[in-house]
Design a protein around this motif. Structure first.
Motif, mmCIF file in Angstrom:
data_model
loop_
_atom_site.group_PDB
_atom_site.id
_atom_site.type_symbol
_atom_site.label_atom_id
_atom_site.label_comp_id
_atom_site.label_asym_id
_atom_site.label_seq_id
_atom_site.Cartn_x
_atom_site.Cartn_y
_atom_site.Cartn_z
ATOM 1 N N HIS A 63 -10.235 6.929 8.280
ATOM 2 C CA HIS A 63 -11.003 6.577 7.076
ATOM 3 C C HIS A 63 -10.145 5.694 6.177
ATOM 4 O O HIS A 63 -9.035 6.070 5.799
ATOM 5 C CB HIS A 63 -11.415 7.865 6.340
ATOM 6 C CG HIS A 63 -12.194 7.638 5.098
ATOM 7 N ND1 HIS A 63 -12.410 8.619 4.153
ATOM 8 C CD2 HIS A 63 -12.831 6.521 4.606
ATOM 9 C CE1 HIS A 63 -13.123 8.138 3.150
ATOM 10 N NE2 HIS A 63 -13.382 6.859 3.406
ATOM 11 N N PHE A 64 -10.680 4.512 5.846
ATOM 12 C CA PHE A 64 -10.006 3.574 4.948
ATOM 13 C C PHE A 64 -10.902 3.314 3.736
ATOM 14 O O PHE A 64 -12.127 3.263 3.856
ATOM 15 C CB PHE A 64 -9.711 2.244 5.649
ATOM 16 C CG PHE A 64 -8.697 2.353 6.757
ATOM 17 C CD1 PHE A 64 -7.346 2.168 6.495
ATOM 18 C CD2 PHE A 64 -9.090 2.634 8.056
ATOM 19 C CE1 PHE A 64 -6.402 2.263 7.502
ATOM 20 C CE2 PHE A 64 -8.159 2.726 9.074
ATOM 21 C CZ PHE A 64 -6.818 2.550 8.803
ATOM 22 N N VAL A 65 -10.261 3.150 2.595
ATOM 23 C CA VAL A 65 -10.980 2.847 1.359
ATOM 24 C C VAL A 65 -10.416 1.559 0.773
ATOM 25 O O VAL A 65 -9.197 1.432 0.591
ATOM 26 C CB VAL A 65 -10.859 3.991 0.329
ATOM 27 C CG1 VAL A 65 -11.559 3.608 -0.972
ATOM 28 C CG2 VAL A 65 -11.449 5.277 0.889
ATOM 29 N N ALA A 66 -11.306 0.604 0.495
ATOM 30 C CA ALA A 66 -10.917 -0.685 -0.107
ATOM 31 C C ALA A 66 -11.606 -0.825 -1.458
ATOM 32 O O ALA A 66 -12.835 -0.781 -1.535
ATOM 33 C CB ALA A 66 -11.300 -1.836 0.813
ATOM 34 N N ASP A 67 -10.811 -0.964 -2.474
ATOM 35 C CA ASP A 67 -11.345 -1.194 -3.823
ATOM 36 C C ASP A 67 -11.339 -2.688 -4.120
ATOM 37 O O ASP A 67 -10.256 -3.307 -4.223
ATOM 38 C CB ASP A 67 -10.503 -0.456 -4.860
ATOM 39 C CG ASP A 67 -10.672 1.053 -4.789
ATOM 40 O OD1 ASP A 67 -11.822 1.500 -4.595
ATOM 41 O OD2 ASP A 67 -9.660 1.789 -4.907
ATOM 42 N N VAL A 68 -12.525 -3.247 -4.251
ATOM 43 C CA VAL A 68 -12.659 -4.673 -4.541
ATOM 44 C C VAL A 68 -12.617 -4.843 -6.051
ATOM 45 O O VAL A 68 -13.473 -4.286 -6.767
ATOM 46 C CB VAL A 68 -13.968 -5.237 -3.964
ATOM 47 C CG1 VAL A 68 -14.083 -6.728 -4.271
ATOM 48 C CG2 VAL A 68 -14.043 -4.987 -2.456
ATOM 49 N N PRO A 69 -11.651 -5.589 -6.557
ATOM 50 C CA PRO A 69 -11.535 -5.714 -8.015
ATOM 51 C C PRO A 69 -12.662 -6.538 -8.617
ATOM 52 O O PRO A 69 -13.339 -7.315 -7.929
ATOM 53 C CB PRO A 69 -10.186 -6.415 -8.189
ATOM 54 C CG PRO A 69 -9.969 -7.172 -6.933
ATOM 55 C CD PRO A 69 -10.596 -6.346 -5.844
ATOM 56 N N GLU A 70 -12.856 -6.385 -9.896
ATOM 57 C CA GLU A 70 -13.907 -7.113 -10.616
ATOM 58 C C GLU A 70 -13.672 -8.619 -10.510
ATOM 59 O O GLU A 70 -12.564 -9.101 -10.711
ATOM 60 C CB GLU A 70 -13.903 -6.691 -12.087
ATOM 61 C CG GLU A 70 -14.963 -7.366 -12.916
ATOM 62 C CD GLU A 70 -14.862 -6.972 -14.378
ATOM 63 O OE1 GLU A 70 -15.683 -6.157 -14.823
ATOM 64 O OE2 GLU A 70 -13.940 -7.473 -15.066
ATOM 65 N N THR A 71 -14.731 -9.335 -10.189
ATOM 66 C CA THR A 71 -14.637 -10.778 -9.973
ATOM 67 C C THR A 71 -15.810 -11.467 -10.656
ATOM 68 O O THR A 71 -16.961 -11.019 -10.543
ATOM 69 C CB THR A 71 -14.638 -11.109 -8.468
ATOM 70 O OG1 THR A 71 -13.574 -10.413 -7.815
ATOM 71 C CG2 THR A 71 -14.493 -12.600 -8.246
ATOM 72 N N ASP A 72 -15.537 -12.548 -11.330
ATOM 73 C CA ASP A 72 -16.569 -13.366 -11.968
ATOM 74 C C ASP A 72 -17.197 -14.255 -10.893
ATOM 75 O O ASP A 72 -16.555 -15.184 -10.369
ATOM 76 C CB ASP A 72 -15.955 -14.207 -13.075
ATOM 77 C CG ASP A 72 -16.991 -14.957 -13.889
ATOM 78 O OD1 ASP A 72 -18.158 -15.030 -13.455
ATOM 79 O OD2 ASP A 72 -16.627 -15.494 -14.954
ATOM 80 N N LEU A 73 -18.426 -13.969 -10.540
ATOM 81 C CA LEU A 73 -19.087 -14.699 -9.452
ATOM 82 C C LEU A 73 -19.373 -16.152 -9.800
ATOM 83 O O LEU A 73 -19.570 -16.979 -8.911
ATOM 84 C CB LEU A 73 -20.391 -13.990 -9.065
ATOM 85 C CG LEU A 73 -20.240 -12.546 -8.561
ATOM 86 C CD1 LEU A 73 -21.594 -11.986 -8.164
ATOM 87 C CD2 LEU A 73 -19.255 -12.472 -7.392
ATOM 88 N N SER A 74 -19.400 -16.457 -11.078
ATOM 89 C CA SER A 74 -19.657 -17.846 -11.474
ATOM 90 C C SER A 74 -18.492 -18.751 -11.128
ATOM 91 O O SER A 74 -18.645 -19.980 -11.108
ATOM 92 C CB SER A 74 -19.951 -17.928 -12.970
ATOM 93 O OG SER A 74 -18.808 -17.560 -13.721
ATOM 94 N N ASN A 75 -17.341 -18.156 -10.879
ATOM 95 C CA ASN A 75 -16.167 -18.949 -10.488
ATOM 96 C C ASN A 75 -16.154 -19.273 -8.992
ATOM 97 O O ASN A 75 -15.252 -19.964 -8.521
ATOM 98 C CB ASN A 75 -14.887 -18.224 -10.867
ATOM 99 C CG ASN A 75 -14.704 -18.119 -12.374
ATOM 100 O OD1 ASN A 75 -15.151 -19.006 -13.127
ATOM 101 N ND2 ASN A 75 -14.040 -17.064 -12.832
#
Length: 514
Positions: free
Chosen positions: A223-235
Motif C-alpha cells: 500500500h502506497f499513499v501519494a499526497d498531491v500538493p495544492e496546484t493552481d490549474l490556471s498555471n
C-alpha cells in the motif's frame, strides 16, 4: 542400438540440465518487461466518505450553468471515472508507449432545491451544453522503459481537446516535461520504500510512500499513499498556451456570495481553480501490477492573492468545483487481481517450477545412463563374455587349451620318414594328423607306419594299434626287454634288416599275408 540409446540418454540429461539453468537466467528476465499487449480498463465511482451506502450523491461539483445566472451554485452528484490504457506506437523491444484515455462522467445530480436529474452526453462532434453529462476528458500518452516501467522521455503528452478537423494530435496536446513517476503500472520487484507517482491533473510527480501490506482477492499487495500538493490549474497552459477553460473566473462579489469588510457587491473578484489529491494505490510487488486504487480528489475556487492587501473575506473564500472519493469497483479489482496472479504464475513456472522439473529430469536421464554403462561393463567381466573377449585364455574344461587356439597348437604332426621299406608312399599321402585328446594330455599321435617322433618317457603311456603283421620283437633288443611290441622303440638305433623276417612267398615289398 544400445550405443544409440546410451547416447540419447546422455544428450537428454545434459540438455535438461542446460535448460534448467537457462530458463531462469535467460527467459525469466525477458518475461519481466511491460507487455506489448497491455490493455487495462479501470472503473472507479464516487463513494460516501462516512460509509453511508444509502447516499446516492456522495460527490460535489460546480454547476457550470450557474455562470449565466445571478449566483454561483454547486450540485450533489454521483460520478464515474473510467480509464482505458493500451499500447500504441512507437513501441519496440526496449520501450512501450501507453495511451490512456480517461473520462469523468456525471451519472446523476441533485440541486439545492432537491431536484434530481440524469444528465446525458452529446456526441463527440456536437456542441456541448453546460449540463452535459461529460465532466472532463483527457488522453495521456507516455513512453516507458519496458524493463523499469519508468518514463523514458520519448513521448510524454496530454491531449486536452478534440483534434480539430484537418489537424493532428500535437495541436490538441501539451508536452509534459521532466516526467519521472509511475502511473499505470509500477516496475518489477517493488520495494518497501518511496516512489514517484505522476498526477496528470496537476501535471507533477508526487512522492508515494509505503505504508503497509494488504491482501486483496488473495493477492498480497503493498500500500502506497501519494499526497498531491495544492496546484493552481490556471498555471497549466492549454495547447494554445493559455489558461485552460474554467480555471479562471472573474465575477462580481455578489455572484460569488462574498460579503464582508472591504468588499462591495459589484466588485469583480478573480478566482482561480486549484486542485489537490490524496491517492492510495495497492501494488502487487513482484510484477508491479496495480490491483486496487482509491483517491480523494478536491478541486475548488479561491483567490490567488493571499496577501494582507486582499480583504479577509476574499482570502478566506472557498467554493467546491469537484470533491469526491473515487474507488475502483469490484469488477476492476477482481480483473486486476487475476492479471497479477497470471503474471506471478508465469514467473513462478519460469523461475522455479520449470527449472526444478528440468533439473530432476536431467539428473534421472544421467543416472539412467550411468547405471546402464556400469551394468554393461560388469556383464563384460562375467563368465558369459569371457569366451568372447578372451578366447585365448584357458578354461578349466579344456585342459589349458583355448577354443580359439589354432589347429597347429592342438595337434602333433608326425611325418612319415623318407627312405626305408616304405619310401613308395609319399610324405603327403601317409602323414596322419591326430587331434590331441583333452582327457589324455600325454598321448602322442604317430604317423602311419613311421617311427616315433620323440623318445617315450617312462611315465608316459603309448596308444598304438595291434602289432603290424609279420613283426616280432628282436631278441636282445630294448624293445624285447621292455616288453615293447616293436623292436625300434628307440629312433636313434639303426633300422633293422626286415628282409630277415620276410617269408619266401612275399614277392612284393611292403605287403605280407598271414
Amino acid at each position: 542400438m544400445k550405443r544409440a540409446a546410451l547416447a540419447l540418454l546422455a544428450f537428454l540429461g545434459v540438455a535438461c540440465i542446460v535448460a534448467a539453468i537457462a530458463v531462469p537466467t535467460y527467459l525469466v528476465p525477458r518475461l519481466k518487461v511491460v507487455p506489448l499487449d497491455l490493455d487495462i480498463t479501470s472503473v472507479a465511482t464516487t463513494v460516501p466518505t462516512d460509509g453511508d451506502s444509502a447516499n446516492r450523491f456522495p460527490a460535489t461539483i460546480f454547476d457550470r450553468c450557474s455562470v449565466t445566472k445571478s449566483k454561483a451554485a454547486t450540485l450533489e452528484a454521483h460520478l464515474t471515472q473510467q480509464r482505458r490504457s493500451v499500447i500504441v506506437e512507437p513501441s519496440n523491444k526496449d520501450q512501450a508507449t501507453v495511451q490512456s484515455g480517461q473520462t469523468v462522467q456525471i451519472d446523476r445530480v441533485r440541486d439545492a432545491a432537491g431536484k434530481e436529474s440524469d444528465p446525458t452526453m452529446a456526441s463527440s462532434d456536437a456542441d456541448r451544453k453546460c449540463n452535459d453529462g461529460l465532466l472532463n476528458a483527457t488522453v495521456d500518452r507516455v513512453s516507458v522503459n519496458r524493463k523499469t516501467s519508468a518514463p523514458n522521455g520519448a513521448v510524454s503528452e496530454l491531449q486536452l481537446e478534440a483534434v480539430p478537423e484537418g489537424g493532428n494530435v500535437e495541436e490538441a496536446s501539451v508536452k509534459l516535461e521532466d516526467r519521472k513517476g509511475f502511473q499505470y503500472k509500477f516496475g518489477f520487484d517493488v520495494g518497501k520504500r518511496e516512489y514517484y507517482y505522476y498526477d496528470t491533473t496537476t501535471r507533477q510527480d508526487a512522492i508515494a510512500k509505503y505504508v503497509g501490506e494488504k491482501t486483496i482477492d488473495g493477492v498480497k499487495t503493498y500500500h502506497f499513499v501519494a499526497d498531491v500538493p495544492e496546484t493552481d490549474l490556471s498555471n497549466l497552459p492549454n495547447p494554445q498556451g493559455d489558461a485552460p477553460l474554467g480555471t479562471i473566473l472573474d465575477m462580481p462579489a455578489k455572484w460569488w456570495g462574498i460579503k464582508g469588510k472591504g468588499v462591495k457587491p459589484n466588485d469583480i473578484v478573480t478566482m482561480h481553480r486549484y486542485a489537490k489529491a490524496t491517492r492510495n494505490v495497492y501494488v502487487e510487488p513482484v510484477t508491479g501490477t496495480i490491483v486496487y486504487g482509491e483517491e480523494d480528489q478536491e478541486q475548488y475556487f479561491k483567490s490567488p492573492d493571499d496577501s494582507d492587501d486582499s480583504p479577509r473575506a476574499v482570502r478566506d473564500f472557498r467554493m467546491d468545483a469537484l470533491k469526491g472519493t473515487f474507488k475502483w469497483n469490484d469488477e476492476t479489482v477482481s480483473h486486476q487481481a487475476q492479471r497479477a496472479q497470471s503474471y506471478l504464475d508465469q514467473l513462478k513456472w519460469g523461475g522455479t517450477i520449470t527449472p526444478i522439473i528440468l533439473g530432476v529430469l536431467g539428473a534421472l536421464f544421467l543416472i539412467a545412463w550411468a547405471v546402464l554403462v556400469w551394468l554393461g561393463r560388469r556383464r563384460g567381466d562375467g563368465p558369459d563374455d569371457a569366451d568372447q573377449t578372451r578366447g585365448d585364455e584357458p578354461t578349466p574344461d579344456d585342459g589349458g587349451a583355448g577354443e580359439a587356439a589354432s589347429p597347429e597348437a592342438q595337434t602333433t604332426v608326425i611325418p612319415t620318414p623318407q627312405g626305408g621299406p616304405y619310401e613308395q608312399y609319399s610324405a603327403g599321402e601317409t602323414t596322419t594328423v591326430l587331434p590331441q585328446t583333452p582327457q589324455e594330455p600325454s598321448t602322442q599321435a604317430i604317423g602311419g607306419y613311421g617311427a616315433i617322433s620323440s623318445p617315450m618317457d617312462e611315465a608316459q603311456t603309448q596308444s598304438f594299434g595291434a602289432p603290424a603283421d609279420g613283426f616280432a620283437p628282436i631278441p636282445g633288443s630294448e624293445g624285447a626287454q621292455s616288453g615293447s611290441p616293436y623292436p625300434f622303440a628307440d629312433p636313434t638305433r639303426p633300422m633293422p634288416d626286415v628282409e630277415r623276417y620276410r617269408t619266401p612267398d612275399q614277392d612284393q615289398p611292403g605287403r605280407h599275408e598271414r
